[in-house]
Motif scaffolding. Sequence first.
Motif, mmCIF file in Angstrom:
data_model
loop_
_atom_site.group_PDB
_atom_site.id
_atom_site.type_symbol
_atom_site.label_atom_id
_atom_site.label_comp_id
_atom_site.label_asym_id
_atom_site.label_seq_id
_atom_site.Cartn_x
_atom_site.Cartn_y
_atom_site.Cartn_z
ATOM 1 N N ASN A 114 7.468 12.767 -17.975
ATOM 2 C CA ASN A 114 5.847 12.617 -18.233
ATOM 3 C C ASN A 114 5.291 13.813 -18.493
ATOM 4 N N ALA A 115 3.914 13.528 -18.834
ATOM 5 C CA ALA A 115 3.052 14.851 -19.125
ATOM 6 C C ALA A 115 1.947 14.692 -18.025
ATOM 7 N N SER A 116 1.561 15.459 -17.508
ATOM 8 C CA SER A 116 0.471 15.189 -16.285
ATOM 9 C C SER A 116 -0.643 16.523 -16.079
ATOM 10 N N GLY A 117 -1.772 15.910 -15.762
ATOM 11 C CA GLY A 117 -2.578 17.132 -15.279
ATOM 12 C C GLY A 117 -2.285 17.548 -13.724
ATOM 13 N N SER A 118 -2.431 18.872 -13.706
ATOM 14 C CA SER A 118 -2.257 19.422 -12.304
ATOM 15 C C SER A 118 -3.440 19.670 -11.580
ATOM 16 N N SER A 190 -9.016 6.014 -20.662
ATOM 17 C CA SER A 190 -9.764 7.253 -20.410
ATOM 18 C C SER A 190 -9.264 8.226 -19.707
ATOM 19 N N PHE A 191 -9.380 9.673 -19.774
ATOM 20 C CA PHE A 191 -9.073 10.446 -18.757
ATOM 21 C C PHE A 191 -9.958 10.188 -17.432
ATOM 22 N N GLU A 192 -9.413 11.024 -16.428
ATOM 23 C CA GLU A 192 -10.012 11.173 -15.153
ATOM 24 C C GLU A 192 -11.482 11.543 -15.092
ATOM 25 N N THR A 193 -12.350 11.319 -14.250
ATOM 26 C CA THR A 193 -13.518 12.101 -13.960
ATOM 27 C C THR A 193 -13.288 13.183 -13.117
ATOM 28 N N LEU A 207 -0.686 15.947 -8.838
ATOM 29 C CA LEU A 207 -0.641 15.826 -10.334
ATOM 30 C C LEU A 207 -1.481 14.421 -10.530
ATOM 31 N N VAL A 208 -2.061 14.251 -11.763
ATOM 32 C CA VAL A 208 -2.621 12.797 -12.103
ATOM 33 C C VAL A 208 -1.897 12.543 -13.772
ATOM 34 N N GLY A 209 -1.564 11.360 -13.668
ATOM 35 C CA GLY A 209 -1.203 10.863 -14.882
ATOM 36 C C GLY A 209 -1.004 9.255 -15.125
ATOM 37 N N MET A 210 -0.994 8.858 -16.267
ATOM 38 C CA MET A 210 -1.239 7.451 -16.520
ATOM 39 C C MET A 210 0.092 6.575 -16.843
ATOM 40 N N SER A 211 1.213 7.251 -16.141
ATOM 41 C CA SER A 211 2.675 6.262 -16.375
ATOM 42 C C SER A 211 3.227 6.603 -15.381
ATOM 43 N N VAL A 232 3.394 20.096 -16.824
ATOM 44 C CA VAL A 232 2.088 19.868 -16.569
ATOM 45 C C VAL A 232 1.613 20.436 -18.093
ATOM 46 N N THR A 233 0.591 19.670 -18.542
ATOM 47 C CA THR A 233 -0.010 19.845 -19.776
ATOM 48 C C THR A 233 -1.523 20.484 -19.890
ATOM 49 N N ASN A 234 -2.079 20.474 -18.407
ATOM 50 C CA ASN A 234 -3.575 20.774 -18.627
ATOM 51 C C ASN A 234 -3.669 20.609 -16.948
ATOM 52 N N LEU A 235 -4.972 21.296 -16.773
ATOM 53 C CA LEU A 235 -5.540 21.305 -15.317
ATOM 54 C C LEU A 235 -6.428 19.904 -15.319
ATOM 55 N N GLY A 236 -6.386 19.279 -14.168
ATOM 56 C CA GLY A 236 -7.058 17.878 -13.934
ATOM 57 C C GLY A 236 -8.650 18.304 -14.469
ATOM 58 N N ALA A 237 -9.180 17.164 -14.887
ATOM 59 C CA ALA A 237 -10.594 17.237 -15.147
ATOM 60 C C ALA A 237 -11.469 17.849 -14.124
ATOM 61 N N ASP A 243 -10.299 20.083 -19.075
ATOM 62 C CA ASP A 243 -11.080 19.182 -19.774
ATOM 63 C C ASP A 243 -9.988 18.362 -20.781
ATOM 64 N N PRO A 244 -9.159 17.562 -20.277
ATOM 65 C CA PRO A 244 -8.182 17.322 -21.077
ATOM 66 C C PRO A 244 -8.265 16.332 -22.281
ATOM 67 N N HIS A 245 -7.604 16.796 -23.290
ATOM 68 C CA HIS A 245 -7.485 15.753 -24.574
ATOM 69 C C HIS A 245 -6.024 15.492 -24.969
ATOM 70 N N GLU A 248 -4.177 18.017 -27.042
ATOM 71 C CA GLU A 248 -3.769 19.079 -26.218
ATOM 72 C C GLU A 248 -2.662 18.875 -25.304
ATOM 73 N N THR A 249 -2.501 17.727 -24.807
ATOM 74 C CA THR A 249 -1.472 16.969 -24.115
ATOM 75 C C THR A 249 -0.194 17.163 -25.052
ATOM 76 N N LYS A 250 -0.128 16.392 -26.093
ATOM 77 C CA LYS A 250 1.025 16.584 -27.074
ATOM 78 C C LYS A 250 1.348 17.785 -27.163
HETATM 79 N N1 HPA Z 1 -4.827 13.088 -16.787
HETATM 80 C C1 HPA Z 1 -3.797 11.877 -16.909
HETATM 81 N N2 HPA Z 1 -3.023 11.749 -17.639
HETATM 82 C C2 HPA Z 1 -2.582 12.888 -18.337
HETATM 83 C C3 HPA Z 1 -3.366 14.185 -18.122
HETATM 84 C C4 HPA Z 1 -4.171 14.271 -17.278
HETATM 85 O O1 HPA Z 1 -5.129 15.164 -16.938
HETATM 86 N N3 HPA Z 1 -2.511 15.270 -18.503
HETATM 87 C C5 HPA Z 1 -1.627 14.443 -19.246
HETATM 88 N N4 HPA Z 1 -1.358 13.178 -19.147
#
Ligand code: HPA
Length: 276
Positions: A114-118, A190-193, A207-211, A232-237, A243-245, A248-250
């Motif tokens: 998966n892809a996630s925010g760290s 929606s991404f996390e706050t 890590l945070v993610g949606m899957s 890890v595709t980004n730092l968490g919000a 400020d994940p998008h 950027e994740t893809k």
């Molecule tokens: N949050 C949730 N899912 C994600 C994120 C994130 O920051 N980055 C990639 N998938």
Amino acid sequence: MREPEPQVEAAAGLLREQGLGGPFAYAIVTGTGLGALVRDLQEGISVPYAQIPGFPSPRVSGHGGRLHAGRLAGERVLVFEGRAHAYEAGDAGVMRVPLAVAHALGARSLLLTNASGSLRPEVGPGSLVALTDHINLSGLNPLIGEASDARFVPMVAAYDADLRMHLHAAAAEAGIALHEGIYAWFSGPSFETPAEVRMAGRLGADLVGMSTVPEVILARFYGMRVAALSVVTNLGAGIGDGDPHHDETKAAAARSGDDLARLVSAFVARLSASAP
Ligand code: HPA
């Protein structure tokens, strides 16, 4: 005993007719932008999910929606290119038929990516992380509505320690840094706050993610061993300039795709060498 699942039998039967009958020791699910490892499959054949009974059609850009069978490091593997997510139609069990089919075709070990925010700035974009555990913050569960007592799935050893040991050894062989971490599942889309990300960190998540989490639960339900790798595709919000998008994740996932593909090949090679 669980009731036989007619869609699973129909799907497995169709795949056998198309030459994707197996048996396969390993199944792999690729997350956002992580389809690169499909390129490394030899003698590969594939079928679109749309042609397989009970399979979802992923409606997220960056997710392929094809089932591949082929050889990776000489071993027969099934690769699910793209997943459907609970947030697409509110169904946390959306990957149930694909995982049941993997099991029916012989897979006893499942690798989820998966892809996630760290939540850890030192484990930044591009890092690979082996999941050790999860926290389900979604309020969803793919086994809600399952009638049999098999629904009470133990989750203590959900992320298999032996498979993880092989992941680390494979990473060392391939010269790839591999971290470990706990993944918190938010339903999305929606991404996390920033406050939610801080909460997840205080609860122990890295890590945070949606899957992934519903697939881990389903795989344990079917008795498969599970390993999970996060890119890890980004730092968490709210962390640093996090400020994940989705774009950027893809893009970030695609950049790490080659490392991930090398790691997965080395992992499968080790597993098949160590199989009895
Ligand atoms: N949050 C949730 N899912 C994600 C994120 C994130 O920051 N980055 C990639 N998938």
